[in-house]
Structures are given as C-alpha cells and as structure tokens.
Write a protein that holds these residues in place. Structure first.
Motif, short mmCIF file in Angstrom:
data_model
loop_
_atom_site.label_atom_id
_atom_site.label_comp_id
_atom_site.label_asym_id
_atom_site.label_seq_id
_atom_site.Cartn_x
_atom_site.Cartn_y
_atom_site.Cartn_z
N SER A 51 0.77 -1.28 -0.10
CA SER A 51 0.05 0.09 0.14
C SER A 51 0.78 1.21 -0.03
N GLU A 64 -3.84 4.77 4.68
CA GLU A 64 -5.16 4.96 4.21
C GLU A 64 -5.22 6.46 3.69
N ARG A 65 -4.35 7.17 3.38
CA ARG A 65 -4.61 8.40 2.90
C ARG A 65 -4.96 8.45 1.43
N PRO A 67 -7.36 7.09 -1.52
CA PRO A 67 -8.90 6.88 -1.50
C PRO A 67 -9.13 5.43 -1.79
N ALA A 68 -10.06 4.77 -1.00
CA ALA A 68 -10.05 3.40 -1.29
C ALA A 68 -10.35 2.94 -2.63
N ALA A 90 -4.66 -4.44 1.57
CA ALA A 90 -5.98 -3.53 1.91
C ALA A 90 -5.76 -2.62 3.18
N GLU A 91 -4.81 -2.39 3.80
CA GLU A 91 -4.51 -1.66 4.91
C GLU A 91 -5.47 -1.85 5.96
N TYR A 94 -9.90 0.52 4.89
CA TYR A 94 -10.53 1.71 4.34
C TYR A 94 -11.95 2.02 5.04
N LEU A 101 -16.19 -4.33 1.50
CA LEU A 101 -14.84 -4.83 1.61
C LEU A 101 -14.87 -6.02 0.72
#
Length: 260
Positions: A51, A64-65, A67-68, A90-91, A94, A101
């Motif tokens: 990521s 998670e900065r 956007p998903a 997938a961190e 999100y 998800l």
C-alpha cells in the motif's frame, strides 16, 4: 476483463496452498502493472501489492490516505495484468463494512488481502477482541459469497516501536501481546498472521511455534536472511515497501549523474 469466479477461486486455493511452514512463499511486493509483470517473469508464483508504494505512485501518503476507490482500482489493474494469484494490501479496510470490503476485493480480482489492526484515525491499535470480530465478519462475508479469500492478518504490535527507533533486544517483551492478538485473529478464521517488523531471532523463536498458524515475516535489512527465516518455520516472506524505496533511491542517484 474481470476474473471469472472459477478462476478467482482457483487462485485463492493456490495462494492458500503455498503457505507452508519452513518453505516460505516469497512475495517481492509490487506497486503497478510493470512491477507485477516483472515479478511473474522472474518466476514468482504470486504477486503481492504494497500500500505504501501504491499510494506513493498515486500521489498520496500511506496510512489510508489513498482513497479506497483509487487504491482498489490500482489493485484491479495489477490483477488483470497477470495470470497468477494477487494478494492486495488492503490496509485497515478503508473504513468499509465487511460485506462491502469483500465485494470490492472480489471485484478487483484479489485472491488474498492483508488487513491490519492499526486504527489510523485514533493513532493506535484496535481492541483485539473487536478486531477479531471484524475479521470474523470479513471471513463470513467471503464464505457466504463462495469466495475463498486468503486473509493475512497484520499484527502491528512491533510496528510503532520499530518506527520510533526501538533498539535490539526490545521485541521479546512484546511477544505476549502479539501472540494474544494473532491467536484471536486465527480463531476468527484468518489464514495467516503477519507480525510486521518482528525481526529479532529470539522473539521469532518464541512467536512462531506458539501462534498455531502460518506466519508472514517482512524481510528486514537487520533481520535474518530467507534461509534462516525458513528454518525458524516462517510460511511467508514479504518485502513491504523496501523494493520500492530501493528503486526510488537508485532513480534519484541516476538523476544526479545524467550530466556526467
């Protein structure tokens, strides 16, 4: 073109089968189609995203900065570009509920995913009981859809201390908490646990036999080489952002010599 349900299930099954204690699956993490194709051309059987590097190539910072929708679209492009299983970082999910998800990962063609227990909004770790229940709901949503998603649960107990500069000899005291979390996540139905930044040999010797499931270790510069990690019983070795950092460092060095 999206991956057919039968092909995706086959890739999930293959990915799961490659988690073998003592014969680890090697995952040099990628960030775009070009690096994914390079990994496959080099003979690796699975592609894994990172990521941090994906977010960087999209113009965002990690945590998670990104956007998903953009992060998952990048993962989908990678999955469409190769004929091997792709596991997606997938961190922390999100902020999506488990069903959404799972649907997004399936649409992206992900055979597996990493899901971490850091609460980025709060700046700490999630409660392990609540996180285990969330992971259980992710597994249930995938199972209800007939989707054999391989879940790699990241345990972040060692992460913040490592980033803060904790020195050698400090990880053993954190193993008990890492085991508590990892065992709860395995009981919730995940396939593998990932104590990121756990690298000290004595701590690994304590963690791996006691956890009761496959273990993913990131290949740290200061840590043991792959053959030693295999001997310790590691089932999966990844490189996280390190290959991306190496590539960018070489690129910057090359830029400095263009006028020579």
């Amino acid at each position: 073109m999206s991956t057919s349900p039968a092909k995706l299930q086959s890739r999930c099954d293959l990915l799961r089968s490659l988690h073998r204690r003592g014969a680890p699956l090697l995952l040099p993490n990628v960030w775009d189609v070009a690096t994914a194709r390079a990994v496959v051309a080099a003979g690796f059987p699975v592609v894994a995203t990172t990521s941090e590097a994906v977010a960087s190539t999209l113009g965002y910072e990690d945590e998670e900065r990104g956007p998903a929708d953009e992060m998952l679209a990048a993962a989908a492009r990678i999955a469409r570009s190769v004929e091997v299983p792709v596991t997606v970082d997938a961190e922390a999910g999100y902020g999506m509920d488990p069903a959404d998800l799972v649907s997004a990962l399936r649409s992206a063609g992900a055979a597996g995913c990493n899901l971490e227990d850091t609460d980025h909004a709060a700046g700490g770790l999630r409660d392990p009981g609540r996180h285990a229940e969330w992971l259980r709901a992710v597994r249930a949503a995938a199972s209800a859809d007939g989707y054999g998603l391989v879940i790699n649960a990241r345990v972040d107990v060692f992460f913040a201390p490592y980033l803060a500069g904790a020195g050698p000899g400090t990880q053993e005291e954190l193993v008990a908490e890492a085991l508590r979390r990892a065992k709860a996540y395995l009981e919730a139905g995940v396939d593998c646990v990932y104590p990121i930044c756990l690298w000290e040999t004595d701590a690994l010797r304590h963690f791996i036999p006691d956890v009761g499931g496959p273990v993913n270790v990131v290949r740290m510069r200061e840590g043991a080489p792959v053959p030693e990690l295999a001997a310790l019983g590691v089932a999966r070795v990844s490189w996280g952002p390190f290959l991306h950092w190496d590539v960018m460092a070489r690129f910057r060095d090359r830029l400095g010599s263009l006028e020579e």
